[in-house]
Design an enzyme around this catalytic site. Structure first.
Site, PDB file in Angstrom:
ATOM      1  CD  GLU A   1     -32.665  65.742  58.556  1.00  0.00           C
ATOM      2  OE1 GLU A   1     -31.339  65.117  59.659  1.00  0.00           O
ATOM      3  OE2 GLU A   1     -33.767  65.790  58.618  1.00  0.00           O
TER       4      GLU A   1
ATOM      5  CB  THR B   1     -34.361  75.434  58.350  1.00  0.00           C
ATOM      6  OG1 THR B   1     -33.715  74.098  57.922  1.00  0.00           O
ATOM      7  CG2 THR B   1     -33.988  76.479  56.790  1.00  0.00           C
TER       8      THR B   1
ATOM      9  N   GLY C   1     -41.729  71.202  59.393  1.00  0.00           N
ATOM     10  CA  GLY C   1     -43.042  70.237  58.991  1.00  0.00           C
ATOM     11  C   GLY C   1     -43.752  69.864  60.151  1.00  0.00           C
TER      12      GLY C   1
END
Lengths: 660, 660
Positions: free
Chosen positions: A421, A139, A178
């Site tokens: 997701e 992303t 993350g």
């Protein structure tokens, strides 16, 4: 033990332990799960301060500490089965996330599946020994769902046999992964491959981010934490700006696509090969939705059995709040939903493993259906579960707002599944695409198989009929009949969406605009399809259950689930002529009866989820029901209570008083 | 300025400034509001670090600092009108709460309204000079909504002419009052009055908590912060345990009820006198719901106009996400709802002030209706707005989860309105009690007036008729006709709830059990009633608007609001025969048309709310649309980025790597 909650347990009409075995998938699995849980709970290194009292930096610190400790412990105990690792993690994480989560869930799996042989030999040992700490950077600040829109570039330089990685714009900065901010020293970066003057689309590259000795960011790597979020306080979601970062040619993952030394691009054999992980993660999320809702129901229902408030009959003692019909109506359908999603999660897991077997044999035939189903169900279950957690939280009154209830944590750490997701609306539209394609095939006379086979019948059975003249087929007391009603509703709404597209096309708009102008109907059709699948799978699960007591209480839950869905979507069922107005009144009455019927089993049904207090970490959801003394004890530990007088008094209030 | 958002503004078909004046209540009010806002925004003492980067203790500190500063500034500027103070506060608070909030909202007003003359003379100067910093302690650990259940005791001792205050149990500890934990040195404590061996129910007492010199808690006073919550980080919601705390007799607020020196209890003249404040606060909350939703829509709609994603037509550039029908369907009905609630808030404010005038003349006749209306509307609007804020947040994709979007803050600081000042389900049932009472009066032939007068017609007009034979009266393109449909739906659902109670009574259960066994229907009836009121008031507002452009766009919004409600509750409208199946399809189609029609005005409509960037405090909602560069800048200031390498690397990760 609080006497109210003891009495609730005495009133249960079924064997709680047997239901726990069903949820775990067998008595042996329950036993093993409990063993693993005890390993964590008895481990002094996993006892920590309440995270709610820590700053974000301290929370991140605590999470890294636990992850490091876990890695050593898993080796020590020889736990390597993914399901057992998952179980181990879920105990010490509680409702939070693991600092090294993406290393396990994305970095390692991507290496396993997309490295060629030489790459495997180099990277897997580095990653498995945590010398390479990795994440997955896809992303970007300006780009999410639409992968083709990603802007990061990897330009091949044959002179040095290197890729030059760049973030050419602000919007191309990698954002959200993350573990990217502070933890990882490597990332798998998705970037547009440019070679020999041509762009070949997205490829995955291993990019070193930080020195493996000092952890200091490498030249050209601008990396950091993206700042505080709604939840995920212990995770360093990060940004990454690449400024002419050069990596060797063999850092492109080359199992499928390749770039040769001279810059020649070699295409991958099939585009479907990267499907698998995505489908797996979405299927997992469906189970997580059941899990999050089950935890929330456990807290709210136990608390509702010990909280006394107001009066139903004047002069009598304050009743347990679970005696209010409105409280039952809030919580019991959610309890039924939690069971439904847990069973759907089990099913998805089984199907995934069966189909993975087929895929490894080169058989992709079932993949599109699973892909569509996992997309829609992920959206359907996460939306409902998120809203449901908040209903549970608010059903606890004021105390649901306290962090000691754990409900705020459960919410903020679960709700992102609606977006990551695959953003939920986009997911619903993906499922809709499959449904419309299937509908058109059926209309063209093809015989469909699998979960959409009901669309075969739609042409035949769904003749337009006036509501009043249509023969009533649905029996509101019979689950099989309700499954049928959900099926016909789905068929009808798919048909309506297809017709909307058709009507738009008649206005001479393009296929794409017709699709967009029907998107509301398409989402609605997907929703109805998913709802049908859930009701169907819940009903199917009942067939597997031998124990009479358990079968009886789960049947009541399944009926409640089906009828409440009908009441909530009564417009659909009336509009499609599947239900008559008098039947709808029957549904309402039957729902009330079912609530009363479930009342004595409510605590037993949440006990069967078998969350130990150490995992639930909720003062309101304590197994012993002794809520208030523990709330007081918890509050006294609040950091603001470290001093009797807060410094702000001396800094601002006393001077203010002096001035007035 | 981002060119996308500039183009949006150019496309608007109405005069934004004129709509702002309508929202403010006139051009002069807009001007004055902007002056006050500028006072705060230009004040260097109100510029502070981003609260998101601070610990809870630092946030509390910052809030106390701002409150102290505000008090001095309000005096300096001579701002004393409550509405202007409210406006001033709302700028510097942003989405957060004020440290001294309860001093203003509860402590002072209670003194003004419940002190006798001597008490006023003593306490008001102390409170107005902030020597006495106060809060209002009602809720207890084990008791909320049901005031009669409160356990704190005040036992009169005639020997010393003192009350002895006690928290006799764990559940009687005062819990939740804002400012109680660390800030206040006094509290108005609600306690059961015992004198001459008899309990006389709840009375209010002024209890000194901390030394006015040192701020140290007084003997017998156990006071502190209740710990972290979902939002309200800057507020020290507190607990208070009273252990034989003695206060002089004249610390009981004695304007109405009294205890004489010998312990004789004197009853108050009327129970209705304490109603007022409660009704006022609930009415305020309705306006707050509009406000919170308006802020959320501003952020989500501006961001949707600058965010580009995916594709509608292949090969074309990524469209603005506001071009997706699904995005419009998420946001535009909420935008309409925000307008509706703002208008309802204005109305409630006017009615409150009118009725307050009546009350001060001793005329209580309209109070029950306002009481019922404010209870139901408070519940109706806060539930919808809370869910709506989350929809707006999730409509911003991943970035909605970042604290820099401000949406998480808006949610966690607004959602408690669903619970405080009367738990929403309890509020709905209060309104239902009024509706059922009115219905029974109408059935008995009494002519009702006011907002429930429609129940007069129910007997006459709502004859049971089969769906198909009923003449179709609703015109889905005519707002007045839709208002009528909402009215008839409400009448029908009130009737159904009344009949449910009747049926329960026929089973020989008690009145109270019949009520509880019909609670689902009662809540549904209240909800329909409130929905009718909102649609009606929105339609009425249109009648006041002269400007053609503004009238046109607000009419579209009102129609959208009404039709979307019908679609969401289509089951009700079909069930009650108010709408036919073909009409429902018309509603769907019309809704889509309205979304497309509103599309060019969406940015203009949120601009009209006129939230300055400094108040919105949202990177995604910036007026200039320059989102991404500011997100990057914000992220770099995250506390985790203060060092390149977080200490956890040296503490845990490096040692881990060494061990493997």
């Amino acid at each position: 033990m609080n006497p109210d909650i003891t009495r609730e347990r005495e009133n249960a009409t079924f064997d709680v332990e047997k239901l726990t075995h069903i949820l775990d998938g067998g008595i042996e699995k329950t036993k093993r799960r409990r063993e693993i849980e005890s390993l964590v709970i008895s481990d002094p290194d996993f006892q920590s301060e309440d995270l709610n009292f820590l700053s974000r930096s301290e929370r991140y610190d605590a999470a890294v500490k636990k992850s490091a400790h876990m890695i050593l412990k898993l080796r020590e105990y020889g736990i390597s089965d993914p399901e057992e690792i998952y179980c181990y993690k879920s105990v010490f994480r509680r409702h939070h996330h693991e600092a090294l989560g993406l290393h396990f869930v994305m970095f390692l799996p991507t290496l396993y599946t997309q490295c060629n042989k030489q790459q495997l030999k180099k990277w897997v040992p580095l990653a498995e020994s945590f010398k390479a700490l990795g994440t997955y950077a896809q992303t970007e600040l300006g780009h999410g769902t639409h992968l083709r829109g990603l802007e990061t570039t990897a330009t091949y330089d044959p002179a040095t046999q290197e890729f030059v990685m760049n973030s050419p714009t602000i919007t191309s900065i990698k954002w959200w992964p993350g573990g990217l901010g502070k933890t990882s020293n490597h990332a798998i970066v998705l970037a547009q491959l440019h070679t020999q003057g041509k762009c070949h689309g997205l490829q995955a590259f291993i990019v070193p981010l930080r020195s493996m000795n000092t952890h200091i960011p490498l030249p050209g790597v601008v990396v950091g934490d993206i700042g505080p979020k709604f939840g995920f306080d212990e995770v360093d979601n990060g940004y990454l700006k690449l400024e002419n970062v050069r990596i060797p040619r063999d850092h492109m993952l080359m199992k499928y696509a390749k770039v040769e030394a001279d810059g020649t691009y070699v295409k991958p054999p099939s585009a479907k090969l990267t499907y698998g992980t995505m489908v797996f993660i979405r299927s997992m999320i469906v189970g997580e939705a059941g899990h999050a809702l089950a935890k929330s129901c456990t807290i709210a229902i136990r608390y509702s059995s010990v909280r006394h408030q107001s009066e139903i009959r004047p002069g009598e003692p304050e009743p347990q709040i679970m005696d209010y019909q409105t409280q039952q109506y809030k919580l019991f359908p959610l309890l039924a939903t939690a069971y439904a999603y847990k069973f759907v999660g089990q099913y998805m897991n089984q199907v995934y493993h069966r189909i993975t077997g087929d895929i490894s044999q080169g058989d992709f035939s079932e993949l599109p259906e699973l892909h569509a189903l996992s997309a829609g169900l992920k959206a359907f279950t996460t939306w409902t579960a998120s809203a449901g957690i908040e209903v549970c939280r608010m059903a606890c009154g004021g105390h649901g707002y306290s962090r000691c209830s754990a409900l705020p944590d459960i919410y903020v750490n679960f709700v992102p599944t609606c977006t990551y997701e695959g953003e939920n609306t986009v997911m619903m539209l993906q499922t809709a695409r499959f449904l419309i394609k299937s509908y058109r095939q059926a209309s063209a006379g093809h015989q469909l198989s699998g979960i959409v086979s009901y669309l075969n019948e739609s042409e035949r059975r769904l003749q337009p009929q006036s509501v009043s003249s249509r023969p009533t087929v649905v029996n509101v007391n019979d689950l099989a009949s309700l499954v049928d009603a959900y099926k016909l509703r789905a068929a009808k709404l798919v048909e309506m969406a297809a017709k909307s597209i058709q009507q738009e096309l008649q206005k001479r708009v393009s296929q794409e605009d017709a699709w967009n102008n029907s998107a509301i109907d398409l989402v609605r059709a997907s929703d109805a399809h998913c709802h049908y699948v859930v009701v169907k799978l819940f009903a199917a699960k009942l067939g597997e259950i031998g124990d009479t007591g358990v079968h009886s209480v789960l049947s009541t839950l399944a009926l409640l689930y089906a009828l409440q869905g009908i009441q909530q979507h009564s417009g659909d069922f009336l509009q499609t002529g599947l239900l008559s107005v008098p039947q709808l009144s029957q549904v309402s009455q039957r729902l009330k009866d079912l609530l009363a019927q479930l009342r004595p089993n409510a605590v037993g049904l949440v006990d069967a989820f078998d969350y130990r207090d150490e995992m639930l970490n909720s003062v309101l959801g304590r197994y012993d029901g002794n809520v208030y003394e523990h709330m007081f004890e918890w509050a006294r530990r609040s950091p603001l209570n470290k001093t009797e007088v807060h410094e702000s008094y001396h800094k601002y209030l006393k001077p203010l008083q002096a001035k007035l």
